[in-house]
Scaffold this active site. Structure first.
Site, PDB file in Angstrom:
ATOM      1  N   SER A   1      -9.802  -0.339   7.209  1.00  0.00           N
ATOM      2  CA  SER A   1      -9.259  -0.308   5.842  1.00  0.00           C
ATOM      3  C   SER A   1      -8.545  -1.565   5.357  1.00  0.00           C
ATOM      4  O   SER A   1      -8.176  -1.627   4.193  1.00  0.00           O
ATOM      5  CB  SER A   1      -8.330   0.887   5.679  1.00  0.00           C
ATOM      6  OG  SER A   1      -9.098   2.050   5.515  1.00  0.00           O
TER       7      SER A   1
ATOM      8  N   SER B   1      -9.585   2.055   2.904  1.00  0.00           N
ATOM      9  CA  SER B   1      -8.696   2.797   2.036  1.00  0.00           C
ATOM     10  C   SER B   1      -7.673   1.908   1.323  1.00  0.00           C
ATOM     11  O   SER B   1      -7.030   2.385   0.384  1.00  0.00           O
ATOM     12  CB  SER B   1      -7.939   3.858   2.852  1.00  0.00           C
ATOM     13  OG  SER B   1      -7.155   3.240   3.856  1.00  0.00           O
TER      14      SER B   1
ATOM     15  N   LYS C   1       0.856  -1.179   0.000  1.00  0.00           N
ATOM     16  CA  LYS C   1       0.000   0.000   0.000  1.00  0.00           C
ATOM     17  C   LYS C   1       0.895   1.234   0.000  1.00  0.00           C
ATOM     18  O   LYS C   1       1.916   1.262   0.704  1.00  0.00           O
ATOM     19  CB  LYS C   1      -0.887  -0.022   1.250  1.00  0.00           C
ATOM     20  CG  LYS C   1      -1.862   1.140   1.361  1.00  0.00           C
ATOM     21  CD  LYS C   1      -2.771   0.991   2.591  1.00  0.00           C
ATOM     22  CE  LYS C   1      -3.787   2.110   2.708  1.00  0.00           C
ATOM     23  NZ  LYS C   1      -4.693   1.934   3.867  1.00  0.00           N
TER      24      LYS C   1
HETATM   25  N1  GLN Z   1     -13.215   4.437   6.444  1.00  0.00           N
HETATM   26  C1  GLN Z   1     -12.478   4.846   7.581  1.00  0.00           C
HETATM   27  C2  GLN Z   1     -12.005   6.271   7.393  1.00  0.00           C
HETATM   28  O1  GLN Z   1     -12.292   6.830   6.398  1.00  0.00           O
HETATM   29  C3  GLN Z   1     -11.330   3.937   7.873  1.00  0.00           C
HETATM   30  C4  GLN Z   1     -10.121   4.219   7.064  1.00  0.00           C
HETATM   31  C5  GLN Z   1      -8.926   3.407   7.507  1.00  0.00           C
HETATM   32  O2  GLN Z   1      -9.059   2.399   8.189  1.00  0.00           O
HETATM   33  N2  GLN Z   1      -7.758   3.858   7.105  1.00  0.00           N
HETATM   34  O3  GLN Z   1     -11.366   6.831   8.213  1.00  0.00           O
END
Ligand code: GLN
Length: 496
Positions: free
Chosen positions: A186, A162, A79
């Protein structure tokens, strides 16, 4: 056999490489070709064939010399939130476009020491803020402009986020496995949306050194792969204390998570939080989850109803704490030390303002504003402090629940993957869809997702397992037992 390479598990690929049935260079080339052929998914934001092949050649040399590390020659993609020396690191942001780190993140370094070869960097929502991988501001490889990542099961759908690039790449077999990060879901949610297995370890198990920070009290790294067996191999390699570099790193020794995969489930109590099975859960997702739970009963587990009474509060609590921490973490991007700097400005303050206005995308700005607001003198007590108190109560709720059960199960997300664009204009709708992953994150608990069937439009459904602190081994054991009697984790989207 070459044409089959991308269907092999990490475990099997590692074996074949060790037995010299295939070389690391051939393997890397095979995946690089697949990545080039499927650029329409927009999964990768950086590739460098020379860097990848150099790593592969080094793996082949080690294998030939008989001193190869356990995953020697296994390709993996990272990532783009992890900094890497051999590839640019952008966190999906214009702010860091073209940025080169002088060092590798600890997770990247550990996986390299285990022998893996890096295929490239994977798209993610800007600074890991998002659930759909639509909020990305750097161009994908083969695309002239930023592009949303597409779900290989249905290219009109989001892959989740994400870590959406990670999920799309592994689902389409462009990489045998990938790293992701999970702040509020995420790893788990994109794994669920793309039919993969992914695990977020206990907070502090994986070093955050070199992971571009979003919300430091929540961020954790973990693997995304096809099976629990593969996740166990990768998690064993990437976890471990890093006390000199990450002050929140746990001082517990690295574990070999592969060793306990075959433990029997007899009598294991699986807790089902009633708040996870309420009206918001789509019937198609519920049906797949129910079927999986029946399978667990057949394997000897007992289902018990439990309650996590503050589940709904996890959303406002998370969306106060995470932006608060983000607003502080992102203050380092000021045009002085890293990345983007505005071309024209009149004085220092103007330079800061223009740099940040140009460098950050809308969602990032929204969170910086919310975070700054909840931390401001007049509102700190009303919002930030309250959220911290409720966070503690949410963690306590889990400890109460673990008096009645050994592990918690439920859905990962209320629905299957939604259509591209569906929630991009309505951030709150996207925040609400995080309801089942946020509580475990706030409590710092390990959580995972495994594919357990298909819902509407034939899209994958994930089952979430949440364990108590340091119980990753138990989660992987539970997932592995299920994967021995089902084949959802082996299904490939059409065309891949
Ligand atoms: N959807 C969540 C956010 O927007 C989690 C994102 C994540 O785990 N990086 O913060």
């Amino acid at each position: 056999m070459m044409s089959e390479l991308h269907q092999l598990s990490v475990a099997e690929l590692a074996r074949q490489l060790r037995d010299k049935k295939v070389s690391a260079v051939e393997t890397a080339q095979h995946f690089l070709e697949r990545m080039a052929a499927h650029q329409d998914l927009a999964a990768f934001v950086a590739v460098d064939e020379n860097a990848t092949l150099a790593q592969a050649r080094a793996a082949d040399t080690a294998i030939a010399a008989g001193n190869a590390a356990p995953l020697a020659g296994v390709p993996i993609a990272h990532k783009d939130i992890f900094v890497t020396r051999d590839f640019p690191s952008t966190a999906g942001s214009k702010m860091l476009a073209g940025y080169r780190s002088p060092f590798d993140a600890t997770v990247v370094r550990r996986l390299a020491e285990a022998g893996t070869v890096t295929l490239g960097k994977l798209s993610c929502d800007e600074f890991a803020m998002g659930s759909a991988n639509e909020s990305v501001a750097v161009p994908a490889v083969g695309h002239g402009a930023p592009a949303p990542v597409r779900n290989p099961w249905d290219k009109t759908r989001v892959p989740g986020g994400s870590s959406g690039g990670s999920a799309a790449a592994v689902a389409a077999r462009l990489a045998p496995a990938a790293t992701g990060t999970d702040t509020g879901g995420s790893i788990r949610q994109p794994a669920a949306f793309c039919g993969l297995t992914g695990i977020k370890p206990t907070y502090g198990r994986a070093s955050r050194y070199g992971m571009i920070a979003y919300a430091s009290s929540l961020d954790q790294a973990g693997p995304m792969a096809r099976s629990a067996e593969d996740c166990a191999l990768l998690l064993s390699a990437l976890c471990g204390p890093d006390l000199d570099r990450d002050s929140t790193s746990l001082d517990v020794p690295a574990e070999d998570f592969s060793r306990k995969l075959n433990d029997k489930l007899d009598g294991l109590r699986i807790g089902l939080p009633k708040e996870f099975f309420g009206a918001g859960l789509a019937p198609d997702v519920r049906a797949a989850i129910d079927a999986a739970l029946k399978e667990y009963e057949k394997l000897g587990a007992k289902l018990v109803e439990i309650s996590l009474p503050r589940t709904e509060l996890a959303i406002p609590v998370y969306y106060i704490i995470a932006p608060a921490e983000a607003s502080s973490n992102l203050s380092r991007f000021d045009g002085v030390k890293f990345g983007h700097r505005a071309d024209k400005y009149v004085d220092l303050l103007d330079m800061y303002k223009k740099t940040r206005a140009e460098g950050f995308g809308d969602e990032v700005k929204r969170r910086i504003m919310v975070g700054t607001y909840v931390l401001s003198h007049g509102y700190y007590n009303a919002y930030y402090l309250q959220a911290q108190k409720i966070r503690r109560m949410i963690a306590d709720d889990f400890q109460n629940a673990f008096k009645q059960c050994d592990v918690i199960a439920g859905p990962v997300a209320p629905t299957v993957a939604w259509k591209l664009g569906d929630k991009s204009e309505d951030p709150v709708a996207a925040y609400l869809a995080d309801i089942y992953t946020l509580p475990g994150s706030l409590a710092g608990l390990p959580g995972m997702s495994l594919p357990v069937g298909f819902g509407d439009a034939n899209l994958p459904v994930g089952l979430q397992l949440i364990g108590n602190h340091l119980q990753e081994g138990r989660l992987l054991n539970l997932a592995h037992r299920y994967q021995q009697v089902t084949d959802f984790h082996l299904r490939t989207p059409g065309g891949y």
